[in-house]
Design a protein around this motif. Structure first.
Motif, PDB file in Angstrom:
ATOM      1  N   GLU A   1       0.831  -1.210   0.000  1.00 41.37           N
ATOM      2  CA  GLU A   1       0.000   0.000   0.000  1.00 41.37           C
ATOM      3  C   GLU A   1       0.860   1.253   0.000  1.00 41.37           C
ATOM      4  O   GLU A   1       0.577   2.216  -0.724  1.00 41.37           O
ATOM      5  CB  GLU A   1      -0.918  -0.005   1.229  1.00 41.37           C
ATOM      6  CG  GLU A   1      -2.037  -1.023   1.155  1.00 41.37           C
ATOM      7  CD  GLU A   1      -2.795  -1.149   2.457  1.00 41.37           C
ATOM      8  OE1 GLU A   1      -3.853  -1.804   2.441  1.00 41.37           O
ATOM      9  OE2 GLU A   1      -2.339  -0.602   3.481  1.00 41.37           O
ATOM     10  N   LEU A   2       1.900   1.254   0.812  1.00 43.03           N
ATOM     11  CA  LEU A   2       2.785   2.414   0.876  1.00 43.03           C
ATOM     12  C   LEU A   2       3.501   2.609  -0.456  1.00 43.03           C
ATOM     13  O   LEU A   2       3.641   3.740  -0.939  1.00 43.03           O
ATOM     14  CB  LEU A   2       3.794   2.242   2.014  1.00 43.03           C
ATOM     15  CG  LEU A   2       4.668   3.461   2.325  1.00 43.03           C
ATOM     16  CD1 LEU A   2       3.822   4.672   2.696  1.00 43.03           C
ATOM     17  CD2 LEU A   2       5.652   3.137   3.452  1.00 43.03           C
ATOM     18  N   MET A   3       3.944   1.525  -1.062  1.00 42.51           N
ATOM     19  CA  MET A   3       4.573   1.600  -2.370  1.00 42.51           C
ATOM     20  C   MET A   3       3.606   2.182  -3.398  1.00 42.51           C
ATOM     21  O   MET A   3       3.975   3.035  -4.208  1.00 42.51           O
ATOM     22  CB  MET A   3       5.030   0.195  -2.811  1.00 42.51           C
ATOM     23  CG  MET A   3       5.676   0.165  -4.191  1.00 42.51           C
ATOM     24  SD  MET A   3       6.363  -1.473  -4.619  1.00 42.51           S
ATOM     25  CE  MET A   3       4.848  -2.426  -4.821  1.00 42.51           C
TER      26      MET A   3
ATOM     27  N   GLY B   1      -3.738   6.961  11.732  1.00 42.55           N
ATOM     28  CA  GLY B   1      -2.477   6.230  11.750  1.00 42.55           C
ATOM     29  C   GLY B   1      -1.276   7.161  11.797  1.00 42.55           C
ATOM     30  O   GLY B   1      -0.327   6.941  12.564  1.00 42.55           O
ATOM     31  N   ALA B   2      -1.313   8.210  10.969  1.00 38.20           N
ATOM     32  CA  ALA B   2      -0.191   9.149  10.923  1.00 38.20           C
ATOM     33  C   ALA B   2       0.015   9.834  12.268  1.00 38.20           C
ATOM     34  O   ALA B   2       1.146   9.973  12.745  1.00 38.20           O
ATOM     35  CB  ALA B   2      -0.443  10.187   9.828  1.00 38.20           C
ATOM     36  N   VAL B   3      -1.091  10.262  12.892  1.00 37.96           N
ATOM     37  CA  VAL B   3      -1.006  11.022  14.143  1.00 37.96           C
ATOM     38  C   VAL B   3      -0.677  10.120  15.333  1.00 37.96           C
ATOM     39  O   VAL B   3       0.173  10.455  16.173  1.00 37.96           O
ATOM     40  CB  VAL B   3      -2.330  11.780  14.401  1.00 37.96           C
ATOM     41  CG1 VAL B   3      -2.360  12.389  15.791  1.00 37.96           C
ATOM     42  CG2 VAL B   3      -2.542  12.841  13.334  1.00 37.96           C
TER      43      VAL B   3
ATOM     44  N   GLY C   1       2.334   6.175  11.190  1.00 45.25           N
ATOM     45  CA  GLY C   1       2.239   5.338   9.988  1.00 45.25           C
ATOM     46  C   GLY C   1       0.899   4.627   9.964  1.00 45.25           C
ATOM     47  O   GLY C   1      -0.132   5.220  10.264  1.00 45.25           O
ATOM     48  N   PHE C   2       0.922   3.357   9.669  1.00 51.82           N
ATOM     49  CA  PHE C   2      -0.320   2.596   9.576  1.00 51.82           C
ATOM     50  C   PHE C   2      -0.906   2.290  10.953  1.00 51.82           C
ATOM     51  O   PHE C   2      -0.167   2.032  11.917  1.00 51.82           O
ATOM     52  CB  PHE C   2      -0.085   1.265   8.860  1.00 51.82           C
ATOM     53  CG  PHE C   2       0.140   1.397   7.383  1.00 51.82           C
ATOM     54  CD1 PHE C   2      -0.927   1.515   6.502  1.00 51.82           C
ATOM     55  CD2 PHE C   2       1.423   1.391   6.865  1.00 51.82           C
ATOM     56  CE1 PHE C   2      -0.724   1.629   5.140  1.00 51.82           C
ATOM     57  CE2 PHE C   2       1.645   1.503   5.503  1.00 51.82           C
ATOM     58  CZ  PHE C   2       0.566   1.630   4.640  1.00 51.82           C
TER      59      PHE C   2
ATOM     60  N   GLU D   1       5.353   6.351   8.282  1.00 51.25           N
ATOM     61  CA  GLU D   1       6.375   5.321   8.061  1.00 51.25           C
ATOM     62  C   GLU D   1       7.673   5.987   7.627  1.00 51.25           C
ATOM     63  O   GLU D   1       8.167   6.858   8.336  1.00 51.25           O
ATOM     64  CB  GLU D   1       5.873   4.273   7.054  1.00 51.25           C
ATOM     65  CG  GLU D   1       4.584   3.571   7.476  1.00 51.25           C
ATOM     66  CD  GLU D   1       4.691   2.754   8.764  1.00 51.25           C
ATOM     67  OE1 GLU D   1       5.806   2.501   9.236  1.00 51.25           O
ATOM     68  OE2 GLU D   1       3.624   2.399   9.316  1.00 51.25           O
ATOM     69  N   ASP D   2       8.207   5.651   6.450  1.00 51.88           N
ATOM     70  CA  ASP D   2       9.504   6.188   6.035  1.00 51.88           C
ATOM     71  C   ASP D   2       9.378   7.388   5.101  1.00 51.88           C
ATOM     72  O   ASP D   2      10.339   7.757   4.423  1.00 51.88           O
ATOM     73  CB  ASP D   2      10.338   5.098   5.356  1.00 51.88           C
ATOM     74  CG  ASP D   2       9.702   4.583   4.071  1.00 51.88           C
ATOM     75  OD1 ASP D   2       8.559   5.003   3.750  1.00 51.88           O
ATOM     76  OD2 ASP D   2      10.340   3.762   3.384  1.00 51.88           O
ATOM     77  N   THR D   3       8.185   7.995   5.072  1.00 57.66           N
ATOM     78  CA  THR D   3       7.973   9.122   4.170  1.00 57.66           C
ATOM     79  C   THR D   3       7.072  10.140   4.860  1.00 57.66           C
ATOM     80  O   THR D   3       6.887  10.094   6.079  1.00 57.66           O
ATOM     81  CB  THR D   3       7.368   8.635   2.840  1.00 57.66           C
ATOM     82  OG1 THR D   3       7.295   9.721   1.920  1.00 57.66           O
ATOM     83  CG2 THR D   3       5.979   8.043   3.041  1.00 57.66           C
ATOM     84  N   GLN D   4       6.534  11.073   4.108  1.00 61.13           N
ATOM     85  CA  GLN D   4       5.646  12.090   4.660  1.00 61.13           C
ATOM     86  C   GLN D   4       4.454  12.325   3.746  1.00 61.13           C
ATOM     87  O   GLN D   4       4.577  12.239   2.518  1.00 61.13           O
ATOM     88  CB  GLN D   4       6.392  13.420   4.853  1.00 61.13           C
ATOM     89  CG  GLN D   4       7.499  13.376   5.895  1.00 61.13           C
ATOM     90  CD  GLN D   4       8.157  14.725   6.063  1.00 61.13           C
ATOM     91  OE1 GLN D   4       8.376  15.455   5.101  1.00 61.13           O
ATOM     92  NE2 GLN D   4       8.490  15.068   7.307  1.00 61.13           N
ATOM     93  N   PHE D   5       3.304  12.630   4.352  1.00 60.66           N
ATOM     94  CA  PHE D   5       2.113  12.962   3.592  1.00 60.66           C
ATOM     95  C   PHE D   5       1.388  14.109   4.286  1.00 60.66           C
ATOM     96  O   PHE D   5       1.633  14.418   5.460  1.00 60.66           O
ATOM     97  CB  PHE D   5       1.174  11.759   3.476  1.00 60.66           C
ATOM     98  CG  PHE D   5       1.701  10.657   2.609  1.00 60.66           C
ATOM     99  CD1 PHE D   5       1.801  10.815   1.234  1.00 60.66           C
ATOM    100  CD2 PHE D   5       2.107   9.448   3.160  1.00 60.66           C
ATOM    101  CE1 PHE D   5       2.289   9.803   0.425  1.00 60.66           C
ATOM    102  CE2 PHE D   5       2.592   8.427   2.364  1.00 60.66           C
ATOM    103  CZ  PHE D   5       2.684   8.596   0.985  1.00 60.66           C
TER     104      PHE D   5
END
Length: 267
Positions: free
Chosen positions: A8-10, A35-37, A41-42, A227-231
């Motif tokens: 999903e992240l990919m 999840g982010a907060v 992540g998930f 996770e290993d990125t940002q949104f």
């Protein structure tokens, strides 16, 4: 992360690259904001992601992603002629990758992993929003009648609404219209020019009118780690999450932990 969450992240990273090329912006939405907060992540038990796309960008998205844009993923939409049984598009894993990874199907089209909802303006006044919600609610129920007996598709309505939808189906009213005709009527309502408005939301989502907020709640968004990125998530994410999930969302876990893969098997 689970193997599904890694895919999903990919997928969302790849989606973001194409969206960025075409100046299409989006926010994480719903449980993905939670999840982010809360987890950076998930959500541990979650098996899908949710995004909201401002209406102008959403219209561009429908054109851009109608073409072949990925070796591993594709987007299904009723506007493309897909039998998706949802007004909004969904991003799915292509069958070659799904089979290679040994993943199940979670609907009749394959494996859906990201819901893509338009972020629309809604009427400013309380009575205007009341009428808006009533019209949308009736049409959504009429559209859902066509989905209630479809096996292996995702039903986003509550158990109470599902019972109401079955009662509507019992009347036989669906003989007089198609599901896509209902979606076209919804599209006209969602796209209506309400003038200058201080409210917007994703009423086409599973939490219905809970997903309507003052515009300042969305704002320009806030970029956070995922996770290993940002949104990007709604700017006033605390107000957003409290309205959707309750004041104690940060300290409590839900009694029901949603999964689109419950009782699914590899096919």
């Amino acid at each position: 992360m689970t193997s599904i969450q890694k895919i999903e992240l990919m997928a969302l990273k790849e989606f973001r690259e194409v969206a960025h090329e075409h100046n299409i912006s989006f926010f994480l939405r719903g449980g993905s904001v939670m999840g982010a907060v809360k987890y950076g992540g998930f959500i541990p038990w979650d098996d899908d992601m949710d995004i909201a796309v401002p209406r102008d960008d959403y219209e561009k998205l429908l054109k851009v992603f109608s073409e072949e844009w990925s070796q591993n993923f594709w987007i299904a939409s009723y506007t493309y002629g897909d039998q998706i049984h949802a007004y909004f598009p969904r991003l799915l894993i292509k069958e070659d990758l799904r089979i290679k990874e040994g993943l199940p199907k979670n609907n009749h089209l394959g494996f859906s992993i990201i819901d893509i909802l338009p972020l629309d303006n809604v009427p400013n006044t309380w009575i205007g929003r009341k009428i808006f919600k009533y019209r949308v609610g009736i049409l959504r129920a009429l559209g859902a009648v066509w989905t209630v007996d479809i096996k292996d598709t995702i039903m986003i309505h509550s158990s109470f609404r599902q019972r109401a939808i079955k009662m509507i189906k019992w009347t036989g009213i669906q003989k007089f219209y198609t599901q896509n005709q209902v979606y076209d009527k919804l599209d006209k309502i969602y796209c209506k020019n309400w003038g200058r408005t201080a409210w917007k939301g994703t009423i086409t989502g599973s939490l219905f009118d809970k997903e309507l907020f003052p515009q300042k709640v969305w704002g320009k968004g806030k970029v956070v780690n995922f996770e290993d990125t940002q949104f990007r998530i709604p700017e006033q994410y605390d107000k957003y999450l409290k309205q959707l999930y309750g004041n104690n969302y940060a300290s409590e876990e839900p009694a029901y932990k949603k999964s689109h893969l419950k009782d699914k098997r590899i096919q």
